[in-house]
Design a protein around this motif. Structure first.
Motif, short mmCIF file in Angstrom:
data_model
loop_
_atom_site.label_atom_id
_atom_site.label_comp_id
_atom_site.label_asym_id
_atom_site.label_seq_id
_atom_site.Cartn_x
_atom_site.Cartn_y
_atom_site.Cartn_z
N ILE A 73 0.84 -1.20 0.00
CA ILE A 73 0.00 0.00 0.00
C ILE A 73 0.88 1.25 0.00
N VAL A 74 1.87 1.28 0.88
CA VAL A 74 2.74 2.45 0.98
C VAL A 74 3.59 2.60 -0.28
N LYS A 96 3.00 1.58 -3.35
CA LYS A 96 2.18 2.01 -4.47
C LYS A 96 1.86 3.50 -4.37
N TYR A 97 1.55 3.96 -3.17
CA TYR A 97 1.24 5.38 -2.97
C TYR A 97 2.47 6.24 -3.27
N SER A 151 3.16 6.46 -6.94
CA SER A 151 2.18 7.31 -7.64
C SER A 151 2.46 8.79 -7.43
N LYS A 152 3.13 9.13 -6.32
CA LYS A 152 3.48 10.52 -6.02
C LYS A 152 4.84 10.91 -6.60
N ARG A 190 -6.30 5.01 6.48
CA ARG A 190 -5.27 4.91 5.45
C ARG A 190 -5.00 6.24 4.75
N ILE A 191 -6.04 6.94 4.35
CA ILE A 191 -5.86 8.19 3.59
C ILE A 191 -5.11 9.22 4.43
N LEU A 205 -1.40 8.21 4.71
CA LEU A 205 -0.63 8.42 3.48
C LEU A 205 -0.43 9.91 3.19
N TYR A 206 -1.43 10.73 3.48
CA TYR A 206 -1.26 12.18 3.32
C TYR A 206 -0.20 12.70 4.29
N ASP A 221 3.16 11.82 2.97
CA ASP A 221 3.53 12.71 1.86
C ASP A 221 3.96 14.08 2.39
#
Length: 160
Positions: free
Chosen positions: A27-28, A30-31, A34-35, A125-126, A129-130, A133
């Motif tokens: 999950i991490v 992939k995130y 994508s960033k 999760r959101i 991940l934010y 970031d």
């Protein structure tokens, strides 16, 4: 309370638990990808073989399972009812090792981020991940501004 599985069956179940490429790690990863972040996995030359290494900004990310690393405020960490003393000692050693490796990395000049398995559950999760970031953006900005200040012909260093 005794275990519902035989010792051999329990041993087979426990041997199937992975140390790499777990769902929280994927999950991490992939995130981050994508960033636009590029990273290395499980770098053995660094203390603790961090799950994710962002070399450009000298940052490592550990993605810890709540049970295996003793995340006490979490409901995913419960000491097993069988062989309790052995498990308590094992988790205590894991926590001590995690702390030691984290300190070694910090002394080497690395930023250390730990993400817990429970933080990657659907309902949090959101936000996690934010926050990751944002933390990486802050590290990137501080790294970039420091390198600008050190440049001899930089207009940035003269504005002080």
């Amino acid at each position: 309370m005794t275990d519902i599985f035989s010792k051999d069956k329990r041993r087979k179940i426990m041997s199937k638990i992975r140390a790499k490429n777990t769902k929280p790690e994927l999950i991490v990863r992939k995130y981050l990808f994508s960033k636009g972040y590029r990273y290395r996995l499980n770098v053995k030359s660094l203390p603790g073989s961090p799950d994710i290494v962002l070399k450009k900004i000298r940052t490592v990310i550990f993605i810890n399972g709540c049970f295996w690393h003793g995340h006490t405020p979490c409901n995913l960490y419960k000491v097993p009812k069988t062989n309790t003393e052995w498990w308590k000692e094992k988790i205590k050693r894991n926590k001590a090792r995690d702390y030691k490796k984290s300190m070694e990395l910090r002394q080497m000049g690395w930023h250390v981020i730990t993400i817990w398995e429970c933080q990657l559950r659907v309902h949090t999760r959101i936000q996690t991940l934010y926050a990751l970031d944002l933390a990486l953006s802050n590290i990137l900005l501080s790294t970039y501004s420091t390198s600008l200040e050190e440049m001899p012909h930089s207009n940035f260093s003269k504005q002080k």
